[in-house]
Design a protein around this motif. Structure first.
Motif, PDB file in Angstrom:
ATOM      1  N   TYR A  44       0.825  -1.212   0.000  1.00 50.57           N
ATOM      2  CA  TYR A  44       0.000   0.000   0.000  1.00 50.57           C
ATOM      3  C   TYR A  44       0.855   1.256   0.000  1.00 50.57           C
ATOM      4  N   GLU A  49      -2.771   9.905   1.665  1.00 50.85           N
ATOM      5  CA  GLU A  49      -3.860   9.409   2.504  1.00 50.85           C
ATOM      6  C   GLU A  49      -4.337  10.491   3.478  1.00 50.85           C
ATOM      7  N   LEU A  51      -7.340  10.684   6.766  1.00 51.66           N
ATOM      8  CA  LEU A  51      -8.331   9.997   7.584  1.00 51.66           C
ATOM      9  C   LEU A  51      -8.940  10.996   8.565  1.00 51.66           C
ATOM     10  N   ARG A 174       0.459  -0.944  10.510  1.00 54.28           N
ATOM     11  CA  ARG A 174      -0.284  -1.056   9.254  1.00 54.28           C
ATOM     12  C   ARG A 174       0.613  -1.523   8.120  1.00 54.28           C
ATOM     13  N   THR A 243      -8.950  -2.618   8.221  1.00 58.03           N
ATOM     14  CA  THR A 243      -9.472  -3.281   7.037  1.00 58.03           C
ATOM     15  C   THR A 243      -8.552  -4.410   6.577  1.00 58.03           C
ATOM     16  N   SER A 247      -4.396  -1.697   2.528  1.00 55.41           N
ATOM     17  CA  SER A 247      -4.252  -0.409   3.218  1.00 55.41           C
ATOM     18  C   SER A 247      -4.341  -0.549   4.739  1.00 55.41           C
ATOM     19  N   LEU A 249      -6.694   0.150   6.798  1.00 58.48           N
ATOM     20  CA  LEU A 249      -7.203   1.391   7.395  1.00 58.48           C
ATOM     21  C   LEU A 249      -7.747   1.120   8.792  1.00 58.48           C
ATOM     22  N   TYR A 269     -12.550   9.327   4.544  1.00 60.85           N
ATOM     23  CA  TYR A 269     -11.182   8.908   4.244  1.00 60.85           C
ATOM     24  C   TYR A 269     -10.874   9.105   2.761  1.00 60.85           C
ATOM     25  N   ARG A 270      -9.603   9.284   2.511  1.00 61.97           N
ATOM     26  CA  ARG A 270      -9.079   9.307   1.146  1.00 61.97           C
ATOM     27  C   ARG A 270      -7.843   8.423   1.157  1.00 61.97           C
ATOM     28  N   LYS A 271      -7.849   7.375   0.371  1.00 56.77           N
ATOM     29  CA  LYS A 271      -6.719   6.459   0.370  1.00 56.77           C
ATOM     30  C   LYS A 271      -5.513   7.080  -0.325  1.00 56.77           C
TER      31      LYS A 271
END
Length: 274
Positions: A44, A49, A51, A174, A243, A247, A249, A269-271
């Protein structure tokens, strides 16, 4: 006065829980670095990103938090610049205006922070902290500054690399966590005063619904040792739902306390991957 104290403490817990993994019970024992993580890590791309979270205690919406990540290159070295903001919201705004901000510069190759800055603006309380990590001499210098006071400086020895701090711990997990049911990830963390071990265990898979949507997640348990004492002392583990895609998340964090529970849920959120 009591409700003010309770709400302020609730914010302190949720703010602390968001950027970092909880600290294990080994904080009271002699520190011995132990590692167990996925060295290659997820594919990822964190770059870009963003959040956004809402933080709650009981039925109270106590604060909003957000983090964003950008990849930067300095002198040929790639870093992740991780920034976070927390501000009081809802009923707490009547009691105290809290605006905490911070950033960390994380060396992607070494999996380790090189600089972290934290700024606390909580009513009349103002304090800044700068953590500078000298990876060549294996030392960390901590500078604390309050308005009207001379800065205080302390130096600590870095025992091993990689390590994380309270800003970068969740990103290390992560990126390099072992995401298999029953697996645990172990790595050292600098708390601002000492190095200790952090342990995160994957308990199972769960579907979780939060304001940002419904997600397939790994439910993970974290120790509750860094939570406040008294009525906000955690009664058990702190849980985090991440998740199951690459990613990972963090969509929710929750823990039971003496009076009710505290939680943080993903709102928007925006990845990454820009």
């Amino acid at each position: 006065m009591l409700i003010k104290r309770l709400l302020n403490t609730a914010i302190a817990f949720t703010v602390m829980a968001m950027p970092c993994s909880s600290i294990s019970k080994e904080a009271k024992k002699e520190f011995k670095p132990v590692y167990n993580y996925n060295e290659n890590g997820t594919s990822y791309n964190f770059d870009g990103e963003k959040l956004e979270y809402s933080l709650h205690w009981l039925f109270f919406h106590v604060a909003n938090a957000e983090s964003d990540v950008a990849k930067v290159t300095k002198n040929g070295t790639e870093y992740l610049r991780i920034q976070s903001k927390v501000r009081t919201a809802g009923i707490v705004g009547f009691f105290k205006d809290i605006r905490d901000t911070g950033y960390s510069l994380w060396d992607i190759k070494l999996k380790t922070p090189v600089k972290t800055f934290m700024s606390q603006r909580e009513g009349t309380y103002v304090k800044d902290k700068l953590f500078s990590y000298d990876l060549n001499n294996m030392t960390v210098t901590v500078v604390k500054q309050k308005p009207g006071h001379d800065p205080t400086t302390k130096e600590y020895k870095i025992p091993s690399i990689p390590f994380e701090d309270l800003m970068t711990g969740i990103y290390f997990f992560r990126k390099h966590g072992i995401f298999e049911v029953g697996a645990h990830t172990d790595f050292p963390v600098f708390t601002g005063k000492k190095f200790i071990m952090t342990h995160v265990k994957v308990l199972g898979k769960e579907k979780v619904e939060v304001p940002a949507g419904t997600f397939e997640t790994y439910k993970c348990s974290l120790s509750s040792e860094v939570t406040p004492k008294g009525v906000f002392k955690m009664k058990g583990d702190v849980y985090m739902w991440l998740t199951t895609d690459e990613s990972h998340l963090p969509v929710k964090i929750s823990g039971d306390i003496t009076i009710g529970s505290v939680s943080a849920e993903l709102e928007k959120y925006r990845k990454g991957g820009r």
